[in-house]
Design a protein around this motif. Sequence first.
Motif, PDB file in Angstrom:
ATOM      1  N   THR A  18     -12.663  -4.748  16.139  1.00  0.00           N
ATOM      2  CA  THR A  18     -13.566  -5.617  15.388  1.00  0.00           C
ATOM      3  C   THR A  18     -14.973  -5.545  15.969  1.00  0.00           C
ATOM      4  OG1 THR A  18     -11.767  -7.111  14.838  1.00  0.00           O
ATOM      5  CG2 THR A  18     -14.007  -7.979  14.669  1.00  0.00           C
ATOM      6  N   GLN A  19     -15.943  -5.381  15.092  1.00  0.00           N
ATOM      7  CA  GLN A  19     -17.337  -5.298  15.527  1.00  0.00           C
ATOM      8  C   GLN A  19     -17.913  -6.693  15.734  1.00  0.00           C
ATOM      9  OE1 GLN A  19     -19.622  -2.930  12.806  1.00  0.00           O
ATOM     10  NE2 GLN A  19     -18.090  -1.312  12.684  1.00  0.00           N
ATOM     11  N   ASP A  20     -18.866  -6.783  16.643  1.00  0.00           N
ATOM     12  CA  ASP A  20     -19.554  -8.050  16.879  1.00  0.00           C
ATOM     13  C   ASP A  20     -20.457  -8.370  15.693  1.00  0.00           C
ATOM     14  OD1 ASP A  20     -18.348  -8.306  19.337  1.00  0.00           O
ATOM     15  OD2 ASP A  20     -19.974  -7.295  20.403  1.00  0.00           O
ATOM     16  N   PRO A  21     -20.752  -9.656  15.498  1.00  0.00           N
ATOM     17  CA  PRO A  21     -21.689 -10.007  14.406  1.00  0.00           C
ATOM     18  C   PRO A  21     -23.035  -9.319  14.586  1.00  0.00           C
ATOM     19  CG  PRO A  21     -20.554 -11.961  15.219  1.00  0.00           C
ATOM     20  CD  PRO A  21     -20.188 -10.844  16.143  1.00  0.00           C
ATOM     21  N   GLU A  22     -23.527  -8.755  13.485  1.00  0.00           N
ATOM     22  CA  GLU A  22     -24.789  -8.009  13.513  1.00  0.00           C
ATOM     23  C   GLU A  22     -25.817  -8.725  12.642  1.00  0.00           C
ATOM     24  OE1 GLU A  22     -26.591  -3.645  12.155  1.00  0.00           O
ATOM     25  OE2 GLU A  22     -24.452  -4.110  11.917  1.00  0.00           O
ATOM     26  N   CYS A  23     -26.938  -9.043  13.253  1.00  0.00           N
ATOM     27  CA  CYS A  23     -28.043  -9.687  12.522  1.00  0.00           C
ATOM     28  C   CYS A  23     -28.855  -8.591  11.830  1.00  0.00           C
ATOM     29  CB  CYS A  23     -28.907 -10.498  13.475  1.00  0.00           C
ATOM     30  SG  CYS A  23     -30.235 -11.383  12.645  1.00  0.00           S
ATOM     31  N   LEU A  24     -28.711  -8.511  10.511  1.00  0.00           N
ATOM     32  CA  LEU A  24     -29.417  -7.470   9.760  1.00  0.00           C
ATOM     33  C   LEU A  24     -30.901  -7.775   9.622  1.00  0.00           C
ATOM     34  CD1 LEU A  24     -26.827  -6.804   6.911  1.00  0.00           C
ATOM     35  CD2 LEU A  24     -27.128  -5.532   9.029  1.00  0.00           C
ATOM     36  N   PHE A  25     -31.221  -9.027   9.303  1.00  0.00           N
ATOM     37  CA  PHE A  25     -32.622  -9.403   9.099  1.00  0.00           C
ATOM     38  C   PHE A  25     -32.826 -10.798   9.686  1.00  0.00           C
ATOM     39  CE2 PHE A  25     -31.307  -6.688   5.583  1.00  0.00           C
ATOM     40  CZ  PHE A  25     -32.246  -5.675   5.663  1.00  0.00           C
ATOM     41  N   SER A  26     -34.018 -11.024  10.191  1.00  0.00           N
ATOM     42  CA  SER A  26     -34.372 -12.311  10.775  1.00  0.00           C
ATOM     43  C   SER A  26     -35.666 -12.798  10.143  1.00  0.00           C
ATOM     44  CB  SER A  26     -34.535 -12.181  12.291  1.00  0.00           C
ATOM     45  OG  SER A  26     -34.915 -13.416  12.852  1.00  0.00           O
ATOM     46  N   PHE A  27     -35.703 -14.096   9.790  1.00  0.00           N
ATOM     47  CA  PHE A  27     -36.845 -14.672   9.102  1.00  0.00           C
ATOM     48  C   PHE A  27     -37.155 -16.038   9.701  1.00  0.00           C
ATOM     49  CE2 PHE A  27     -34.053 -12.371   6.187  1.00  0.00           C
ATOM     50  CZ  PHE A  27     -34.898 -11.390   5.680  1.00  0.00           C
ATOM     51  N   HIS A  28     -38.271 -16.603   9.217  1.00  0.00           N
ATOM     52  CA  HIS A  28     -38.570 -17.999   9.520  1.00  0.00           C
ATOM     53  C   HIS A  28     -37.620 -18.895   8.724  1.00  0.00           C
ATOM     54  CE1 HIS A  28     -41.977 -17.926  12.178  1.00  0.00           C
ATOM     55  NE2 HIS A  28     -42.605 -17.044  11.422  1.00  0.00           N
ATOM     56  N   SER A  29     -37.251 -20.014   9.332  1.00  0.00           N
ATOM     57  CA  SER A  29     -36.410 -20.989   8.655  1.00  0.00           C
ATOM     58  C   SER A  29     -37.276 -22.162   8.230  1.00  0.00           C
ATOM     59  CB  SER A  29     -35.296 -21.462   9.589  1.00  0.00           C
ATOM     60  OG  SER A  29     -34.551 -22.495   8.982  1.00  0.00           O
ATOM     61  N   GLY A  30     -37.407 -22.350   6.933  1.00  0.00           N
ATOM     62  CA  GLY A  30     -38.209 -23.449   6.436  1.00  0.00           C
ATOM     63  C   GLY A  30     -39.659 -23.049   6.225  1.00  0.00           C
ATOM     64  N   ALA A  31     -40.487 -24.085   6.089  1.00  0.00           N
ATOM     65  CA  ALA A  31     -41.896 -23.876   5.768  1.00  0.00           C
ATOM     66  C   ALA A  31     -42.616 -23.174   6.909  1.00  0.00           C
ATOM     67  CB  ALA A  31     -42.565 -25.212   5.462  1.00  0.00           C
ATOM     68  N   ILE A  32     -43.501 -22.252   6.550  1.00  0.00           N
ATOM     69  CA  ILE A  32     -44.345 -21.556   7.530  1.00  0.00           C
ATOM     70  C   ILE A  32     -45.619 -22.386   7.689  1.00  0.00           C
ATOM     71  CG2 ILE A  32     -45.641 -19.450   7.975  1.00  0.00           C
ATOM     72  CD1 ILE A  32     -43.441 -18.015   6.323  1.00  0.00           C
ATOM     73  N   GLU A  33     -45.884 -22.785   8.929  1.00  0.00           N
ATOM     74  CA  GLU A  33     -46.973 -23.715   9.178  1.00  0.00           C
ATOM     75  C   GLU A  33     -48.326 -23.031   9.282  1.00  0.00           C
ATOM     76  OE1 GLU A  33     -46.786 -27.010   9.213  1.00  0.00           O
ATOM     77  OE2 GLU A  33     -44.686 -26.836   8.648  1.00  0.00           O
ATOM     78  N   ALA A  34     -48.374 -21.832   9.837  1.00  0.00           N
ATOM     79  CA  ALA A  34     -49.683 -21.202  10.067  1.00  0.00           C
ATOM     80  C   ALA A  34     -49.537 -19.696   9.998  1.00  0.00           C
ATOM     81  CB  ALA A  34     -50.269 -21.616  11.412  1.00  0.00           C
ATOM     82  N   LEU A  35     -50.661 -19.045   9.675  1.00  0.00           N
ATOM     83  CA  LEU A  35     -50.712 -17.588   9.544  1.00  0.00           C
ATOM     84  C   LEU A  35     -52.073 -17.117  10.035  1.00  0.00           C
ATOM     85  CD1 LEU A  35     -49.583 -15.385   6.626  1.00  0.00           C
ATOM     86  CD2 LEU A  35     -51.987 -15.362   7.200  1.00  0.00           C
ATOM     87  N   ALA A  36     -52.066 -15.978  10.717  1.00  0.00           N
ATOM     88  CA  ALA A  36     -53.325 -15.388  11.191  1.00  0.00           C
ATOM     89  C   ALA A  36     -53.211 -13.875  11.127  1.00  0.00           C
ATOM     90  CB  ALA A  36     -53.648 -15.831  12.616  1.00  0.00           C
ATOM     91  N   VAL A  37     -54.343 -13.234  10.838  1.00  0.00           N
ATOM     92  CA  VAL A  37     -54.416 -11.779  10.709  1.00  0.00           C
ATOM     93  C   VAL A  37     -55.369 -11.248  11.765  1.00  0.00           C
ATOM     94  CG1 VAL A  37     -55.052  -9.879   9.177  1.00  0.00           C
ATOM     95  CG2 VAL A  37     -53.890 -11.860   8.260  1.00  0.00           C
ATOM     96  N   SER A  38     -55.012 -10.110  12.332  1.00  0.00           N
ATOM     97  CA  SER A  38     -55.828  -9.505  13.375  1.00  0.00           C
ATOM     98  C   SER A  38     -57.196  -9.095  12.823  1.00  0.00           C
ATOM     99  CB  SER A  38     -55.117  -8.287  13.961  1.00  0.00           C
ATOM    100  OG  SER A  38     -55.970  -7.568  14.821  1.00  0.00           O
ATOM    101  N   PRO A  39     -58.245  -9.309  13.604  1.00  0.00           N
ATOM    102  CA  PRO A  39     -59.576  -8.891  13.145  1.00  0.00           C
ATOM    103  C   PRO A  39     -59.843  -7.410  13.325  1.00  0.00           C
ATOM    104  CG  PRO A  39     -59.732  -9.899  15.302  1.00  0.00           C
ATOM    105  CD  PRO A  39     -58.295 -10.000  14.896  1.00  0.00           C
TER     106      PRO A  39
END
Length: 1759
Positions: A445-466
């Motif tokens: 039996t294989q171990d649980p594999e996390c295929l994709f990871s995301f934020h849970s719930g509302a995203i509070e802030a975002l910033a882009v590199s200058p």
Amino acid sequence: MKDPDDQDTDGGRSGSRSEGRRSFRSNSRPPEDITDDLFTDEEESYFDDDFDLEDIEEESISSQEFFQSGRLSQDIATEVEKEPEEVVKKISENFFYNYSELVSTPYVTPEADIPLDFLTLEHSFGYDCKKRANLQLLDNNTMMYIAGNQLILLDFKTKEQTYLHSCSGEGIGAIGVHPEKTYFTVAEKGSFPKIIIYDYPSLRPYRILRDGTEKAYAYVDFNSDGDLLASVGSHPDYTITIWNWMQEQPTLRTKAFSQDVFKVTFNPEDDEQLTTSGSGHIKFWEMAFTFTGLKLQGSLGRFGKTSTSDIEGYIELPDGKVLSGSEWGNLLLWEGSLIKVELCRTGMKSCHQGPINQIMLDEGEVITAGSDGCVRIWDFETIDTADTVDDTGLLEIEPINELQVDKNVNLFSMIKMDEIGNNFWLAQDASGAIWKLDLSFSNITQDPECLFSFHSGAIEALAVSPLTYLMATTALDCFVRFYDFASKTPLIQMKFKQGGTSLTWVPRTVSYAGAQIVIGFQDGVVRILELYDPKGITLFAGRKKALDAELHMKYVFKPHTAEVTALAYERDGEILATGSKDNTVFLFEVEKDYKPIGYFNTPGPVCQLMWSPASHPESTLMTLCENGYILESLTPAIKDVDDHDVVSYEIQDIVLRCFHFSSVKSKILGNYDSGFLYHCQFPPFFSDSDFQNQADEPFDFRFLEDTEDNPIQTFAFSSNQTMMFCGMRNGGIRVYILSESDPSLTSLKDYWHFNVHDNNYGCVKGISASFDDQYLVTAGADGNIFVFSVISQVVAEKEAKAKVPSPRFGIESEPIPEDIEDPKAYSIENARRKREYDKLMKEVEEIKAGKREHIKALRNQFWKLLAMNKELPAHMQFQRTDFNIDAIIHAEINKKTILKIQQVEKELAWEKQKYELGLKKLQNRFHDPLESDTVVVYAIQSEHQIASYRLVKPSKYSKFKRPSQSERRPSKLERFEKEGPGRKESIKETGGSVSLQEESIIEKGKTFRPRTLSEIMVGNQIEKIKKVIQKAERAQNKILQRKKEWDELYKSKPDDDYEDPKDVQAIREAQMFMGDFNLKTAPDYKIPEHMRINAAKKEEELGYLDTMAHGKKKYMNKCILSLRDLKLAVIEEIQCLVQELKKLQMSIPTSKHISIPQIPQMYPEEVPERRFQYDEETLLRFKRKQQKRQDEKTDSKQTGSASTGGGGLGFLKMSPGKEGDVTTRDSLSRASKVSTFIMELPKSSEFEKAEPSDVEVEIMKRDEVKHLYMQQYLCNRIKELIVTFDAELHLLRHRKLKLDTKMKLSDLHHVTLFQEMLLLKNFEKQENILQERVNSLDKEEQDMQWKINETLKEMEEKKNEITKLQEQEKALYAGFQSALGENNKFANFLMKVLKKKIKRAKKKEVEGDADEDEESEESSEEESSLESDEDASGSEDDVFDDSICPTNCDASLFELALQLREKRLDIEEALVEEKKIVDNLKKEYDTCSKKVKVVATNLNAAEEALEAYQREKQQRLNELLVVIPLKLHQIEYVIFGEVPNDLSGTLVFSNHSLGRLQERIIKLQEENAKQQKLNRECRERRKVLIREKREMAKTIHKMEETVRELMISKFGRVIDLEALQTLSVNTTLEELKIKKLRKELSNAKELRMWEEKIAQVRWELMMKTKEHTKKLHQMNDLCIEKKKLDSRLNTLQNQQGNAFQGPRKADTLARQKVTELVESQSEKILALKEEIALLRKKGGLILPPITSTQENEMKSMDA
């Protein structure tokens, strides 16, 4: 496109519905009212005003098509009259809709010139993980989920995404997949939303279901056959509908419940049964025929004694029962509409910790997934047959298997993957992930594999590199994530204890590489992280594989007590401002590692901070509060104050201006205002103003269309300020195009709008454009992150990828600051206040200590008085009671003393505990370290015995491995092989790549304009010259390439003394591993590197030996204990057999009895553990023996030994019946045969008086023979057991003797190793010192060598630069010579001007100093010229003036000479500077070389010292005695057939090694013969090559002669072919021609411009002339009028008397004014004429007209 149901199918039925309704109520009353049976709790009745019998009849008819049953058709025939069926047009199976006509498109205002594809969705990084059933599987590689207004089809192997946008534009409510995976359904949101069924994999809309709910769908589900679809709506109607989706017709429809409904499903075994669940309810539905047709009858589940619960997961069982979950984690089994039983785990534990979100039935097993992150498998039969056993209604069961996915996992839904042979599932994690689970529960039996990871719930802030395509986000799930949105890949994530609330990228003024980001968190902490590429760090052995990016925490501080809501850097990057919900704004000084400056309070919670831009005259901070207050503050003065002197960080003298927003709309709507963009102005500053009572209104506004109920939540501008991106509350994106000439935004009307996030809860929390405006990134409260590409004229790279910043030097060794993980930790201000409070408390404690000292002094004084009282005579002494001031105090003290005495008595009463502790200590000291005590097992018949080993627990050497401290650094050769050349080159290359990327980015940013004809002509000329030059360069490169090949060929030519590297390596190996080597005892023995030993290695060797010996002893002890257990079993069986034998002998005559064997006994040595078993009798016996030992003083040792033996026996003595009653099943089974014969024996006492008959005598004889046989059998069995046990003991004893021999040898080896370890430890300290010195010198030598190499590279670079400067100087002279031309009579003069030496002042660093007054420049030039003349006077006879161009000399050439002289002086200064640098580098190189020699000498000395110390250590090891036991047959050293007494001169050698040496001799002989043969062949080959070389030389000479003859015959002389091929154009001449052409074109352009200006000025002159002419006419009229008036005045004067003959004063003044006016106008006319004349000339300078003082006075008088 026309829909398939566009035609009117009602056919006028609407007009007859009321008639049918009335006729039904009057005439069609049923014979029996059964409405109570049809409708249950909280269900609406169908007999209302909207009831339509015809619709129900149609539903019944259509239902007959889907549920064709004989019973149903009969029932409906008896209850409902059949009407003529209407012709319904069926939809073709091959019919499809057009997706482009259905999908919602962006909205663009009619007058806007914005394309519809202004933004294109490129990628989605988010996932709405908290949406129910938001994970579906279309095939083994493609999953499907909802992201805002998009449906995303994700290939989870290639990570490619496909997007389907919502057709309503208001979001998607639910999705479902057909059982055959050929269709999937999308149930949307909006006003009467649609359900669209798409075909897969073509993704074409196949069917559209309309009018199923009012606002949104909550869930959809197909039945097992796939021909029916069930849907349920959300608020407000909660309608459940059964669809014939192929024909787009609803079959049944009703209201499901009055609260939220989560789920609706068909029963897999029966399509006529459905189940719905939701908030506080579960409902069971059944399709039933009534007198009105087919209807849905719902039965509400009743919880009864069980608490009401929200039902998330359930499953329909095949027999109709339903298994559901609950909020508290137990399973509820429903039968009918009641709970049959509640299932829990053993011990009344819940099945899951938290709600059960999904239940599945798969392959006869029930699978449950809960919010605790566990998947549990339950037995279906156990659940199906479960029933209550008591009044609690609970039944305890245990799962078959369970899987804990991971920590902090909340499984929301699961779906099985259709892979043959595997049991893989996809799981939706509400904590922000998609998992792949293997539920096979096997060995593989294989171990649980996390295929994709995301934020849970509302995203509070975002910033882009200058600087690049990097993006950072944070949310309340405690994660900070970084993405490369250009290449669509997540980079790295970091988790903290608290959630993030604000985030901003550190500007380039602080971090030039754009590698830092600052994040604010819920607990008021601010962290600054640094992102870098770990591939730029040198990898070491054992280091993990480098990722694409890593994070380094740089700073951590806590300025606030509530969540941080805003972060902003000052425009110069010197100050960081942080705002929070605690109504404070904190300021930090960035340059001093974010040292706190202070804070100021705000009227409300801070929501945004903004610093003034660079265009603002002062640096100010604008603070926006949630309650409408806007503050403006000047940057506070940074004071250099010691932190210890600061009591509080609050800034008291800060200057604030406040604007309290208030508008008419907000006053009307209760502080709500939306739909306008206001222009406000701060009121003037008042020091005593009250912010709370202040109310300010804006002075201007702009109306924003369609934002009254959908306000703008956030906005951002493009880098060039031409676009404004707005994020709306409903999840939409709005783009306004701005005008540069419209700062007041009057043209803010046209926009582009598109809904992307969820319309209900997808408020846009962050929006930002990339640094180059190629991408737009949005983040919403629905957890989705979308990346859009912005339409642009500049074409972006197809495979763009973000550049992760390179790591700073030393970042891997930089310490990480201690993180603030406790949310209750003090903030900066609170910590400062706490420090002040502690300081105050410390002062208070000091005061208390002073008081105590004072009391102590008084007490001492009192004791002195008492002593003085005792010294007095008795009759003069005071009594002790006389000193008692207060009797109550003494009574209290006495009471406390009594209590203390009682306490001490209680402590002394616990002697038992004391002795128990003593016993425990003894056990810990002597018994606990033992792993097993000595056990002696004795044989039964013989005297043989076997004893186990007394084992202690493993030693410390076998537990750990001590690291070696004297590990030597790798050698120079190894380092060279590992590092390779070019340590510095890698850094330069990376820097070069960065600069190239920057240049490419700058070039991309340039906008292109159409080229003019002149530019095209110049470009064509340049292209022609470039082609000619490129042709010459290609020929030159070809020649250079050929020369390079020849050079490489000559370089590859071996020298006369060349040796093959393979041969050299073979010789080196032979020298190292072959020959006559010294023994370890030799004084000049050199220890190889791999054979050096230290204390750590010796400890490891010792530990290995101990572990091996311990393991073998432990295994032998196990065998001995097994033998002891066998003896116990044998004794038990013999006891049983003896009992049987005694019973048997009772029926046998005494004369025929066989002696009963003695039962073996267990000795005390065989059970040593019983020594610690005692009872009261044993203790009394021990006490008596102790007293007897004290009485008997003589012969104490014997008595002591006897008592000890008796005590040991006493410990082993057991109470009667314990040993005798001990039997085993084996012994009883073995004696079962004997017991069957003895049970039938009659008692002799019963037949004593009666004489037996013949038959009885015969029977007795037979029984006697049988009993004799059994007696003999039992005796033989006892002997067999004893003999077998003794044989087992004998075999084991033989094995143990062999093991004893090996253990003795290991003990001897252990002693030797221990001695060596002690000796090595004595040497270890000094060896470490020597090794560290060698390592430090080696490192120093490497650094110095690296520095020398860098210096040489810099010198080479500087020499190249000097060569380039010299070439520039030569080119300068050549260019000037060509500009002079031939036969120029001023050539010598101009050349002298060019070559004249001038001493120039050094250039100042500040650019502003260069713009000084002209006089200072002229004076400096005169001084420099004088100095140059003086310098040149020594070398030249005549002195010339170079400041004036001679007569008839070309001024342009003179100016060119002066300009080129300045360039020459610049080049000469640069040459001087470069030569100085080269000299300094040479000095540095010489210094480093000397240092390297000194360091190398010291290193050699240190290595020799270390080698000598190693040799000394080896000699000391050689002196240790080693014991080697040998057998006689192993000794081959004999003298006259006898073994000598002295074996000191012998050598101990193994037979294997001796055989290898003999084989090696043979191999060496064969190898020697082979090498001799190879040598002869090589000599012959050498002769052949020499002969061929001579022949080739002759051939080359002949070919050279041939070439020479051909050249002479063709060209007449020998020429250089390479020079002929590389002939090119004169680049200098061509450049001058191009320059001339450009100059002519620019002059023509300028000439046209001046002609246009002249025409403009002429026109203006003409207009002015007309105006002046008009004024002259006016003046002429005035003059004529003046003459008339004068004549009249004269006439009047003549007529009056003599008194009035003189001129009047008024007339004189008037006349004077008119005269002055005429004069001023004439002056103006002259000025205009002069101006016209100047304008006609070229280069004329126009000055403003000069106004006279008189004219000014007149103007003032007129005014």
